[in-house]
Scaffold this motif. Structure first.
Motif, short mmCIF file in Angstrom:
data_model
loop_
_atom_site.label_atom_id
_atom_site.label_comp_id
_atom_site.label_asym_id
_atom_site.label_seq_id
_atom_site.Cartn_x
_atom_site.Cartn_y
_atom_site.Cartn_z
N GLY A 134 24.37 -1.83 3.86
CA GLY A 134 23.90 -0.47 4.11
C GLY A 134 22.57 -0.44 4.84
N LEU A 135 21.95 -1.61 5.00
CA LEU A 135 20.68 -1.69 5.71
C LEU A 135 20.90 -1.58 7.22
N PRO A 136 19.93 -1.08 7.96
CA PRO A 136 20.02 -1.00 9.42
C PRO A 136 19.73 -2.38 10.02
N VAL A 137 20.73 -3.26 10.02
CA VAL A 137 20.46 -4.66 10.35
C VAL A 137 19.96 -4.84 11.79
N LYS A 138 20.49 -4.09 12.74
CA LYS A 138 20.05 -4.26 14.13
C LYS A 138 18.67 -3.69 14.36
N ALA A 139 18.37 -2.56 13.74
CA ALA A 139 17.03 -2.00 13.87
C ALA A 139 16.01 -2.92 13.21
N ALA A 140 16.37 -3.47 12.05
CA ALA A 140 15.47 -4.41 11.38
C ALA A 140 15.30 -5.68 12.20
N LEU A 141 16.39 -6.16 12.80
CA LEU A 141 16.30 -7.34 13.65
C LEU A 141 15.33 -7.11 14.81
N ALA A 142 15.44 -5.96 15.45
CA ALA A 142 14.55 -5.65 16.57
C ALA A 142 13.09 -5.60 16.11
N ALA A 143 12.86 -4.99 14.94
CA ALA A 143 11.49 -4.88 14.43
C ALA A 143 10.93 -6.25 14.06
N ASP B 262 0.86 -1.17 0.00
CA ASP B 262 0.00 0.00 0.00
C ASP B 262 0.90 1.23 0.00
N THR B 263 1.00 1.87 -1.15
CA THR B 263 1.92 3.00 -1.29
C THR B 263 1.59 4.12 -0.32
N ASP B 264 0.32 4.42 -0.14
CA ASP B 264 -0.07 5.50 0.77
C ASP B 264 0.30 5.16 2.21
N ALA B 265 0.04 3.92 2.63
CA ALA B 265 0.33 3.52 4.00
C ALA B 265 1.83 3.46 4.27
N GLU B 266 2.59 2.99 3.29
CA GLU B 266 4.03 2.84 3.48
C GLU B 266 4.79 4.14 3.24
N GLY B 267 4.18 5.07 2.57
CA GLY B 267 4.85 6.33 2.28
C GLY B 267 5.94 6.19 1.24
N ALA B 268 5.85 5.15 0.42
CA ALA B 268 6.86 4.91 -0.61
C ALA B 268 6.27 4.02 -1.69
N GLY B 269 6.75 4.20 -2.91
CA GLY B 269 6.38 3.29 -3.97
C GLY B 269 7.23 2.04 -3.92
N LEU B 270 6.82 1.02 -4.65
CA LEU B 270 7.53 -0.25 -4.68
C LEU B 270 7.79 -0.68 -6.10
N ALA B 271 9.02 -1.12 -6.36
CA ALA B 271 9.38 -1.75 -7.63
C ALA B 271 10.01 -3.10 -7.32
N THR B 272 9.83 -4.05 -8.22
CA THR B 272 10.40 -5.39 -8.01
C THR B 272 11.07 -5.86 -9.29
N ALA C 28 14.32 0.42 6.97
CA ALA C 28 15.36 1.10 6.21
C ALA C 28 14.92 2.50 5.80
N LEU C 29 13.67 2.63 5.39
CA LEU C 29 13.14 3.94 5.04
C LEU C 29 13.15 4.88 6.24
N ALA C 30 12.77 4.36 7.40
CA ALA C 30 12.71 5.19 8.61
C ALA C 30 14.10 5.65 9.04
N VAL C 31 15.09 4.74 9.00
CA VAL C 31 16.44 5.10 9.39
C VAL C 31 17.05 6.07 8.38
N ALA C 32 16.84 5.80 7.08
CA ALA C 32 17.37 6.69 6.05
C ALA C 32 16.74 8.08 6.14
N GLY C 33 15.48 8.13 6.57
CA GLY C 33 14.78 9.40 6.70
C GLY C 33 15.03 10.12 8.00
N GLY C 34 15.80 9.49 8.89
CA GLY C 34 16.15 10.12 10.15
C GLY C 34 15.07 10.06 11.21
#
Length: 218
Positions: free
Chosen positions: A118-127, A32-42, A199-205
């Motif tokens: 480059g991903l926030p591995v520990k923050a992602a692990l916690a989530a 859900d682009t609106d809910a996630e605040g980002a578009g998705l490509a695969t 990753a979006l949250a950490v990159a966005g501060g």
């Protein structure tokens, strides 16, 4: 609008499906682009040393993502593995889908020995653990096409300001495969969604990368 790019792999090694692509497809079908605040490509990648990165690089150029999460299959594992390190070596236990089977070859002749994710591995692990999804931080992505793609991703995007890394997922329970560590494809998809969201949250501060106690990742 920010963009997340997820990649998965085609089947290999005689398998009919690859859980990495099945999980990515599931995310695409429920994003859900609106809910996630980002578009998705695969994008689906070939399981070849020579072909995976060019396909992924073309997708990066096309979609100009803020976050790239490359995803691969780790058979016989029972958890989502957040890969920390990509190493500059190709050493294939089995041939890739083009028949190539390099042995102790550098991926980039003059490249660094390794790249950290480059991903926030520990923050992602916690989530992920908060969501009760089995997850670990892994210090080796192996030496097959997954690691080669991870290394090429970090090497190719080193100066482009893109948050990028690699995640291994187990097989899915929907497959006709006797793997005790398999997880539902919906669970794997939710794991990828959480990694991308973090990753979006950490990159966005808006979220800091936590410092975890030694041994807490296992």
């Amino acid at each position: 609008m920010r963009t997340v790019l997820l990649s998965g792999f085609e089947p290999f090694g005689g398998d009919a499906v690859n859980s990495s692509w099945e999980a990515v497809r599931h995310v695409a079908g429920t994003w859900d682009t609106d809910a996630e605040g980002a578009g998705l490509a695969t994008v689906r990648l070939p399981v070849t040393f020579g072909g995976a990165w060019p396909v992924l690089a073309a997708a990066v150029d096309e979609h100009v993502p803020d976050v790239v999460v490359a995803v691969g299959l780790a058979g016989a594992t029972d958890a989502v593995r957040l890969e920390r390190v990509a190493v500059n070596v190709a050493d294939a236990r089995i041939p890739d889908n083009d028949g190539a089977q390099p042995v102790d070859e550098p991926l980039v002749a003059d490249g660094p020995a390794a790249y950290f994710s480059g991903l926030p591995v520990k923050a992602a692990l916690a989530a992920l653990r908060e969501a009760r999804i089995p997850a670990v931080v892994s210090n080796t992505a192996g030496t097959y096409v997954c690691n080669a793609t991870f290394y090429a991703l970090r090497h190719g995007l080193a100066d482009r300001g893109v948050t990028a890394g690699f995640v291994h997922v187990p097989r899915t329970v929907e497959e006709d495969h006797h793997d005790a560590g398999a997880l539902p494809v919906a669970t794997l998809a939710e794991a990828l969604r959480i990694v991308a969201r973090t990753a979006l949250a950490v990159a966005g501060g808006t979220l800091a990368e936590p410092v975890m106690a030694a041994g807490a990742e296992h």
